[in-house]
Structures are given as C-alpha cells and as structure tokens.
Design a protein around this motif. Sequence first.
Motif, PDB file in Angstrom:
ATOM      1  N   PHE A 293       0.624  -1.174  -0.044  1.00 47.25           N
ATOM      2  CA  PHE A 293       0.100  -0.083   0.260  1.00 47.25           C
ATOM      3  C   PHE A 293       0.967   1.280   0.064  1.00 47.25           C
ATOM      4  O   PHE A 293       1.909   1.393   1.112  1.00 47.25           O
ATOM      5  CB  PHE A 293      -1.087   0.307   1.156  1.00 47.25           C
ATOM      6  CG  PHE A 293      -2.181  -0.549   1.048  1.00 47.25           C
ATOM      7  CD1 PHE A 293      -3.349  -0.023   1.105  1.00 47.25           C
ATOM      8  CD2 PHE A 293      -1.997  -2.151   0.821  1.00 47.25           C
ATOM      9  CE1 PHE A 293      -4.596  -0.881   1.216  1.00 47.25           C
ATOM     10  CE2 PHE A 293      -3.561  -2.924   0.852  1.00 47.25           C
ATOM     11  CZ  PHE A 293      -4.927  -1.795   1.188  1.00 47.25           C
ATOM     12  N   SER A 294       0.717   2.261  -0.522  1.00 51.00           N
ATOM     13  CA  SER A 294       1.031   3.562  -0.988  1.00 51.00           C
ATOM     14  C   SER A 294      -0.127   4.401  -1.385  1.00 51.00           C
ATOM     15  O   SER A 294       0.654   4.978  -3.080  1.00 51.00           O
ATOM     16  CB  SER A 294       2.559   3.338  -1.692  1.00 51.00           C
ATOM     17  OG  SER A 294       3.419   4.833  -1.321  1.00 51.00           O
ATOM     18  N   ALA A 295      -0.981   4.785  -0.528  1.00 47.86           N
ATOM     19  CA  ALA A 295      -2.094   5.528  -1.379  1.00 47.86           C
ATOM     20  C   ALA A 295      -2.229   6.229  -1.203  1.00 47.86           C
ATOM     21  O   ALA A 295      -3.761   6.304  -1.315  1.00 47.86           O
ATOM     22  CB  ALA A 295      -3.364   4.441  -2.750  1.00 47.86           C
ATOM     23  N   GLY A 296      -2.189   6.262  -0.031  1.00 47.24           N
ATOM     24  CA  GLY A 296      -2.454   7.584   1.039  1.00 47.24           C
ATOM     25  C   GLY A 296      -3.338   7.262   2.831  1.00 47.24           C
ATOM     26  O   GLY A 296      -3.451   5.796   2.235  1.00 47.24           O
ATOM     27  N   GLY A 297      -3.750   7.439   3.290  1.00 45.43           N
ATOM     28  CA  GLY A 297      -3.825   7.620   4.931  1.00 45.43           C
ATOM     29  C   GLY A 297      -5.005   6.838   4.741  1.00 45.43           C
ATOM     30  O   GLY A 297      -5.540   5.586   5.232  1.00 45.43           O
ATOM     31  N   SER A 298      -6.438   7.714   3.797  1.00 46.95           N
ATOM     32  CA  SER A 298      -7.609   6.940   4.347  1.00 46.95           C
ATOM     33  C   SER A 298      -7.836   6.264   3.288  1.00 46.95           C
ATOM     34  O   SER A 298      -8.057   5.446   4.007  1.00 46.95           O
ATOM     35  CB  SER A 298      -8.169   8.502   3.515  1.00 46.95           C
ATOM     36  OG  SER A 298      -7.345   8.493   1.842  1.00 46.95           O
ATOM     37  N   VAL A 299      -6.762   5.618   2.075  1.00 52.56           N
ATOM     38  CA  VAL A 299      -6.787   4.633   1.430  1.00 52.56           C
ATOM     39  C   VAL A 299      -6.712   3.033   2.245  1.00 52.56           C
ATOM     40  O   VAL A 299      -7.492   2.264   2.636  1.00 52.56           O
ATOM     41  CB  VAL A 299      -6.350   4.703   0.498  1.00 52.56           C
ATOM     42  CG1 VAL A 299      -5.747   2.915  -0.384  1.00 52.56           C
ATOM     43  CG2 VAL A 299      -6.696   5.249  -0.958  1.00 52.56           C
ATOM     44  N   SER A 300      -6.002   3.627   3.088  1.00 51.61           N
ATOM     45  CA  SER A 300      -5.260   2.283   4.033  1.00 51.61           C
ATOM     46  C   SER A 300      -6.063   2.286   5.184  1.00 51.61           C
ATOM     47  O   SER A 300      -6.608   1.143   5.727  1.00 51.61           O
ATOM     48  CB  SER A 300      -4.294   2.607   4.667  1.00 51.61           C
ATOM     49  OG  SER A 300      -2.772   2.842   3.741  1.00 51.61           O
ATOM     50  N   GLU A 301      -6.626   3.209   5.666  1.00 51.47           N
ATOM     51  CA  GLU A 301      -8.117   3.002   6.501  1.00 51.47           C
ATOM     52  C   GLU A 301      -8.289   1.925   6.110  1.00 51.47           C
ATOM     53  O   GLU A 301      -9.551   1.424   7.151  1.00 51.47           O
ATOM     54  CB  GLU A 301      -8.259   4.336   7.274  1.00 51.47           C
ATOM     55  CG  GLU A 301      -9.003   4.292   8.711  1.00 51.47           C
ATOM     56  CD  GLU A 301      -9.432   5.766   8.473  1.00 51.47           C
ATOM     57  OE1 GLU A 301      -9.837   6.053   9.959  1.00 51.47           O
ATOM     58  OE2 GLU A 301      -9.402   6.474   7.670  1.00 51.47           O
ATOM     59  N   LYS A 302      -9.784   2.053   5.410  1.00 49.96           N
ATOM     60  CA  LYS A 302     -10.545   1.627   4.632  1.00 49.96           C
ATOM     61  C   LYS A 302      -9.856   0.575   4.185  1.00 49.96           C
ATOM     62  O   LYS A 302     -10.848  -0.534   4.075  1.00 49.96           O
ATOM     63  CB  LYS A 302     -11.112   2.302   3.228  1.00 49.96           C
ATOM     64  CG  LYS A 302     -11.915   2.093   2.821  1.00 49.96           C
ATOM     65  CD  LYS A 302     -12.642   2.849   1.343  1.00 49.96           C
ATOM     66  CE  LYS A 302     -14.274   2.842   0.403  1.00 49.96           C
ATOM     67  NZ  LYS A 302     -14.501   2.897  -0.372  1.00 49.96           N
ATOM     68  N   LEU A 303      -8.833  -0.035   3.559  1.00 52.70           N
ATOM     69  CA  LEU A 303      -9.013  -1.272   2.753  1.00 52.70           C
ATOM     70  C   LEU A 303      -7.445  -2.101   3.189  1.00 52.70           C
ATOM     71  O   LEU A 303      -8.055  -3.169   3.263  1.00 52.70           O
ATOM     72  CB  LEU A 303      -8.300  -0.494   1.612  1.00 52.70           C
ATOM     73  CG  LEU A 303      -9.153   0.053   0.100  1.00 52.70           C
ATOM     74  CD1 LEU A 303      -8.880   0.331  -1.143  1.00 52.70           C
ATOM     75  CD2 LEU A 303     -10.685  -0.764   0.708  1.00 52.70           C
ATOM     76  N   ALA A 304      -6.971  -1.676   3.909  1.00 53.40           N
ATOM     77  CA  ALA A 304      -6.147  -2.655   4.892  1.00 53.40           C
ATOM     78  C   ALA A 304      -6.668  -3.075   5.405  1.00 53.40           C
ATOM     79  O   ALA A 304      -6.017  -4.495   5.255  1.00 53.40           O
ATOM     80  CB  ALA A 304      -5.063  -1.237   5.346  1.00 53.40           C
ATOM     81  N   PRO A 305      -7.808  -3.317   6.156  1.00 47.71           N
ATOM     82  CA  PRO A 305      -8.023  -4.386   6.786  1.00 47.71           C
ATOM     83  C   PRO A 305      -8.695  -5.401   6.138  1.00 47.71           C
ATOM     84  O   PRO A 305      -9.034  -6.473   6.417  1.00 47.71           O
ATOM     85  CB  PRO A 305      -9.026  -3.483   8.249  1.00 47.71           C
ATOM     86  CG  PRO A 305      -8.971  -2.196   8.200  1.00 47.71           C
ATOM     87  CD  PRO A 305      -7.866  -2.140   6.597  1.00 47.71           C
ATOM     88  N   GLU A 306      -9.739  -4.768   4.867  1.00 48.43           N
ATOM     89  CA  GLU A 306     -10.168  -5.205   4.109  1.00 48.43           C
ATOM     90  C   GLU A 306      -8.933  -6.645   3.418  1.00 48.43           C
ATOM     91  O   GLU A 306      -9.869  -7.923   3.341  1.00 48.43           O
ATOM     92  CB  GLU A 306     -10.705  -4.845   3.132  1.00 48.43           C
ATOM     93  CG  GLU A 306     -11.962  -3.452   3.612  1.00 48.43           C
ATOM     94  CD  GLU A 306     -13.150  -4.834   4.317  1.00 48.43           C
ATOM     95  OE1 GLU A 306     -13.293  -5.493   3.750  1.00 48.43           O
ATOM     96  OE2 GLU A 306     -14.201  -3.914   4.829  1.00 48.43           O
ATOM     97  N   ALA A 307      -8.031  -6.456   3.149  1.00 51.08           N
ATOM     98  CA  ALA A 307      -7.122  -6.500   2.321  1.00 51.08           C
ATOM     99  C   ALA A 307      -6.308  -8.138   3.200  1.00 51.08           C
ATOM    100  O   ALA A 307      -6.617  -9.603   3.328  1.00 51.08           O
ATOM    101  CB  ALA A 307      -5.966  -6.064   1.851  1.00 51.08           C
ATOM    102  N   ALA A 308      -6.181  -7.536   4.431  1.00 50.15           N
ATOM    103  CA  ALA A 308      -5.905  -8.267   5.769  1.00 50.15           C
ATOM    104  C   ALA A 308      -6.598  -9.659   6.153  1.00 50.15           C
ATOM    105  O   ALA A 308      -6.507 -10.600   6.250  1.00 50.15           O
ATOM    106  CB  ALA A 308      -5.876  -7.607   7.106  1.00 50.15           C
TER     107      ALA A 308
END
Length: 345
Positions: free
Chosen positions: A72-87
């Motif tokens: 992930f390297s697309a900004g904190g708001s993207v990580s906040e939303k999608l990183a848990p979904e990916a995990a």
Amino acid sequence: MVKQVSVAVVGATGAVGSTMMAQLVKRKFPIKTIKFLASARSAGKSIEFNGATYTIEEATPEAFEGVDVALFSAGGSVSEKLAPEAAKRGAVVIDNTSHFRMAEGVPLVVPEVNRHALQQHKGIIANPNCSTIQMVAALAPIREKFGLTSVVVSTYQAVSGSGIAAIEELKSQSAEWDKGRDVSASVLPVKSDEKHFPIARNVIPQIDVFEDNGFTKEEMKMINETKKIMEMPHLAVAATCVRVPVVSGHSESVYIELEKEASKEEIFEALRLAPGIVLQDDITAQGYPMPIFAEGEEPVFVGRIRQDLHNKKGYHLWVVADNLLKGAALNSIQIAEAMLEDDLL
C-alpha cells in the motif's frame, strides 16, 4: 524451490509506488501473479510492469481475494479503509502510510533492526517514516554494543518525500529564478490551505502540520517511531525536520549519547559490520555522505562521526539515504522478503 506469491500494489502511479514496482523487478521478487489497484478514476488505465502491460483495477475489498502480499502506498485514508479488508481476505498488508504505524499490535519494521517483530503481525505491517528508517538503521548497531540514552536529530529532507508535485515545483521554481522571474508556490510546506513558500533557493523548517506542543507531525513521527522500532519507550528523542531544495536523498545530523564510553574506532567497527550500512568517513579526502551520491543507492551511508567535545559518551553522526528506496519502497520489499524467508507468507 522459492515460494511464489500473488502481489497487489495499491498506489503504483505515485513516486513510492513506482519505485516499489522497480524494486520488485530489480530484486527478482518471486511473483506468481500481480495486480495494480487504484481509485475508480484511474481504473481501466494501462500500466507497464516488467515488460508487460496491465490494466489498473479499482481498489475494492473484493479485489484482494487471493492476494498474498498487498503493498500500500496510496495515502492514509485509503489504507484506513482497505488495509483491514485486505488482511481479512488473507493478504499480508505492508503499508507505507503513517496510518497504522503507532497502532497497537501492528509491527513497525526495519528488517535490519527489529525483524523479529514480524512474528507478531496480525495481517498488517507498517513501513516507518523515511527519515526514521535511515536513522534507526544507523543507530541500531551502535546501541547494540554501547547502549543508548538520548537522540537529537535535525533533518535535511528532499522534496521527493512530499511527492511528485513537490519535485515538479522545485524544478519549475528553479527555472523561474534563473530567468529572473518571481516564483509561485502551491505545495510546500504542507498540502493544505496553509501558506505555501518557495523551496528553490530556500529552506523550510516545517514538514507536515504543527501540533500543540510546537513540534510538527513529521517530528513527532520520528520521535515516537524511533522508540517503537527500537523497543525503547523511555529513550529521550528530539527532532527538527527541515525541507531543503534537493530532489532525492534525506540527510540527517544526529547527536547521540551512549550508556557507556566508546572510542571512535569502536563506533566505526560497529557500523562496518552492520547490514545495510556503508561507513563513509575519511575527512582527509573529504569522504562523507551526500544525497547526490546516495540517490539510487540502497544502503544507508554514515559519516562525519566525531566524539562530542564536552561529553565522552556523546557522538555526532551524519546519515544519508535515498528516501524513496531505503526510506520507503526498498524497506517495504525487504519486509516482504523477510516474511518469505521466515515462512510467514
């Protein structure tokens, strides 16, 4: 036989994302499949990777099905939303934003310093701030032998740390200055509605927004992340972070105080033996690290090492690294490589 993994890259078109892609190719990361994810606005566009053309897909929760590693390297708001979904879908997320760095239970990792922390991951691993990475990489081998009680750092950070727009603004402002024209500024020091200042022919003692204690957010990242990575919650750390008119390569003046006395030669020896470190300290031949020579190079360069004149346990160091490589993309890929080697993927 090396295990091959399915990879997703979120934010591939940015400065760090594109460097991540180059590192995946250069280091021959064992890719089974790869996909590139972005916002709906960018979905459908083409992207080149390792001699092939791929279509960018929209970054949705479902897009991470079957993915082993998500960079992930697309900004904190993207990580906040999608990183848990990916995990949640079984991917190991290596996040280059600041969103999860200080979150409890999320390892914050520089492989040469605290690789063991990867064992505790719960699906998300945070990549530290660029300026933090190079400093802790230089300090870890010294701390291991002589202990460490305090750190004071002043940074000289390149504009690439603020993204492609900042690079372009430095170039355009420099060209305008050369023509004798007034320059305009719209990017630095902060991408917000605050005042903007020229970076060409200038030094800006502000990176990110100010907090109530007078330190900037960037400075507090260095302070808090250093303590977490080095597992030293009571370590005294102070930072002043400054943007300078350099395209790539962060430099740092670091003052440290050790638990026990050490000779300069002993400090040299600790750094010579450290992985990922290049000792560059020969003042008789003006041999010291500079960002113009660190650009495109993987190691962290350390030089100008000298004992403090008033404190035998105090040492001054000059630390330089390519902030887009070891400071971001390379460290992310090294985390993924360590996960593979340690059978955590």
